[in-house]
Motif scaffolding. Sequence first.
Motif, PDB file in Angstrom:
ATOM      1  N   ASN A 198      26.931 -28.172  42.795  1.00  0.00           N
ATOM      2  CA  ASN A 198      28.244 -29.241  43.366  1.00  0.00           C
ATOM      3  C   ASN A 198      28.089 -29.161  44.964  1.00  0.00           C
ATOM      4  OD1 ASN A 198      29.057 -29.852  40.808  1.00  0.00           O
ATOM      5  ND2 ASN A 198      30.376 -27.849  40.582  1.00  0.00           N
ATOM      6  N   THR A 199      27.557 -28.056  45.450  1.00  0.00           N
ATOM      7  CA  THR A 199      27.865 -27.843  46.906  1.00  0.00           C
ATOM      8  C   THR A 199      26.727 -27.323  47.495  1.00  0.00           C
ATOM      9  OG1 THR A 199      28.993 -26.594  48.538  1.00  0.00           O
ATOM     10  CG2 THR A 199      29.291 -26.216  46.141  1.00  0.00           C
ATOM     11  N   ASN A 200      26.591 -27.389  48.608  1.00  0.00           N
ATOM     12  CA  ASN A 200      25.409 -26.538  49.626  1.00  0.00           C
ATOM     13  C   ASN A 200      26.036 -25.456  50.186  1.00  0.00           C
ATOM     14  OD1 ASN A 200      23.772 -28.305  48.500  1.00  0.00           O
ATOM     15  ND2 ASN A 200      23.342 -29.269  50.635  1.00  0.00           N
ATOM     16  N   LEU A 201      25.130 -24.434  50.482  1.00  0.00           N
ATOM     17  CA  LEU A 201      25.777 -23.369  51.272  1.00  0.00           C
ATOM     18  C   LEU A 201      24.682 -22.622  52.206  1.00  0.00           C
ATOM     19  CD1 LEU A 201      28.283 -21.720  51.017  1.00  0.00           C
ATOM     20  CD2 LEU A 201      27.314 -20.045  49.593  1.00  0.00           C
ATOM     21  N   ASP A 202      25.092 -22.640  53.536  1.00  0.00           N
ATOM     22  CA  ASP A 202      24.049 -22.120  54.444  1.00  0.00           C
ATOM     23  C   ASP A 202      24.241 -20.671  54.251  1.00  0.00           C
ATOM     24  OD1 ASP A 202      22.602 -24.155  54.968  1.00  0.00           O
ATOM     25  OD2 ASP A 202      24.067 -24.726  56.851  1.00  0.00           O
ATOM     26  N   LEU A 203      23.225 -19.792  54.012  1.00  0.00           N
ATOM     27  CA  LEU A 203      23.367 -18.110  53.906  1.00  0.00           C
ATOM     28  C   LEU A 203      22.647 -17.646  55.106  1.00  0.00           C
ATOM     29  CD1 LEU A 203      23.158 -18.166  49.955  1.00  0.00           C
ATOM     30  CD2 LEU A 203      25.142 -17.780  51.476  1.00  0.00           C
ATOM     31  N   THR A 204      23.189 -16.700  55.761  1.00  0.00           N
ATOM     32  CA  THR A 204      22.634 -16.042  56.776  1.00  0.00           C
ATOM     33  C   THR A 204      22.023 -14.638  56.178  1.00  0.00           C
ATOM     34  OG1 THR A 204      24.253 -16.589  58.062  1.00  0.00           O
ATOM     35  CG2 THR A 204      22.734 -14.781  58.916  1.00  0.00           C
ATOM     36  N   VAL A 205      20.685 -14.562  56.238  1.00  0.00           N
ATOM     37  CA  VAL A 205      20.193 -13.205  55.872  1.00  0.00           C
ATOM     38  C   VAL A 205      20.554 -12.193  56.618  1.00  0.00           C
ATOM     39  CG1 VAL A 205      17.962 -12.200  55.190  1.00  0.00           C
ATOM     40  CG2 VAL A 205      18.185 -14.630  55.029  1.00  0.00           C
TER      41      VAL A 205
END
Lengths: 235, 399
Positions: B177-184
């Motif tokens: 449903n959604t997008n997520l920006d993940l920081t490694v």
Amino acid sequence: MIIKAQNITKIYKNGDIEVKALDNINFCVAEKEFVAIMGTSGSGKSTLMNILGCLDVLTSGNYFLDGQDVSKLKSNQLALIRNKKIGFVFQSFNLLPKMTAFQNVELPMIYANVEAAQRKKIAMDALTKVGLEKRIDHKPNEMSGGQRQRVAIARALVNSPAIIFADEPTGNLDSRSSEEIIKIFQDLNAEGKTIVMVTHESDIAQHTKRIIVFKDGRIMSDAPVENQLMVGENS
Amino acid sequence: MNLTESIKSAIMNVLANKMRSLLTMLGIIIGISSVIMITSVGNGFKKSVSDTFSQMGVEGIKLDIKDDKEIKDSDYFTDSDISFLKQIPDVKYVAPCVMNTCNVNLRTLGNTKMCVVLGSNDELKYASSIKVTSGRFLLSKDVTNHSSVAVIDSLLSRKIFGRENSVGEKIKAKFKNTNLDLTVVGIFESEDVGIASFGMPSYIYVPYTTLLDVSSSQNLDMIRITAYDKNKLDSLATQLVRLLEIRHNTSDKYYAQNSVQTMDTINNTLNMITTFIVFVAAISLLVGGIGVMNIMLVTVTERTREIGIRKSLGATDNNIKFQFLVEAVIITVIGGIIGIIVGYGGGIVIGNIVNIMPSFSINSVIITVLISSAIGIIFGVYPAGKAAKLDPIEALRYE
């Protein structure tokens, strides 16, 4: 007495037909005798040899070998008797083809559980006695008939048997080799060995001290040899 | 006649007919080598499984919901179960597990790859075998702050960014449903699981609170427990299941699996497969044994005269029987030893192909030698008995 045969009878059964190969045989062989057993084929001499050599069992009667009644023994006890008391020399040599002369001579001592070092010494002595000390590593097919029979004699001697049975020992040999073999037997007899030899050649038999003639399973005659021929005297 | 003389004479006879002996041995060689090959690779696999589990720490318990039951919403594990379980004295670490999938852009190839996203907390580090190679694992503050951070495996890092260390980079994760920006924030070592790695999905670890934010439900899929005392694992597992059932006012919905059990299950399955294949290989041993018997019967007939001569020289029936028995055993034992060598060689080759280190033991060598001697004895008894029973006069006359 080395051999005491009392009323030995051997009957072969072939279906319903009974064949009496030996009919009530009685005779003795004393120590240091050299006896020839003669007879035509079918006379029962081979059957007698097999029984005397403890390869076969008799139907009735008693057989004493070196004072022991062996007529009732089981096959394993007979094997022991063959090993300790009897030395065989056969017409067809019966050496094991894949073994050397030395290994063939050693074999009876292996079954007698003689130690390796002693085996070696006795086998070497026996082969020296028959004049084959330089041929110990030869296999039977690398030797002449006379040499093979000498290996067989050496093999017959190693367990110091009470008696040596020779079944037509010269039957497959030329006259020169035959003489060699007979000479060895005469020498052994002179040293005190008791020898019983089956032969159908009367001139060979004349080299022994006593001739027993068989016919139809019975003893026809049993007489000492008047003038024993000695190898090396006439030729 | 003693044993040494018998063995010497037997070896002589075996060598006298080299080609025939070798062909006779072939059945034994094939049978033994396949058994050795299969068991060594199987044991190697078992060893690698148990090594993996011991890395993971065998003191783990996995709490899960039974698949085959009707599950109500109230039955699912929740956030509050985590804090409840942490208060139990025997429990050392509690790690929740939320599972989801997402697609990430592969910068190197320009396409996307589906990844498995695992939501958990900092304590998962102790309850699993994750080895962080650079950066860090999830922290408890990531969980409380619902941080958009991710720990990814080195293989995935290579796929996305073209290099193994991508700490500080950002991943665009597309959920349903959604997008997520993940920081490694960390990289963990890709597990080398040999042949099993082919087609394995890539994993991304994120704080479970973050993952729950993008999920439709607030349910936890699974809880991993680490105990202080691994000897109490079984009783603790039962206790935890009961406590959770009371808390959720339900029954017979949860099950606990400890890693020792899991390992046993895998080993049992593997043992069954190995046993089956060994059974098949044993049939070839049987055929080999019959081949030995066949040749021994031929040998006895061929050597009838020799048997007669030996008997006339004083060999007893037992001497003859023993001689042929020793020859049969020599053939099968030599076959067995060649089989061991071929089997080990084959095990190493197969092990290389499937990337498993085959495990060889001195026990298997001893057992193999015993088995091949037994085959020699079993299939040699009849021909040897036949040889022993030969009548010496008949045998001497045989041409």
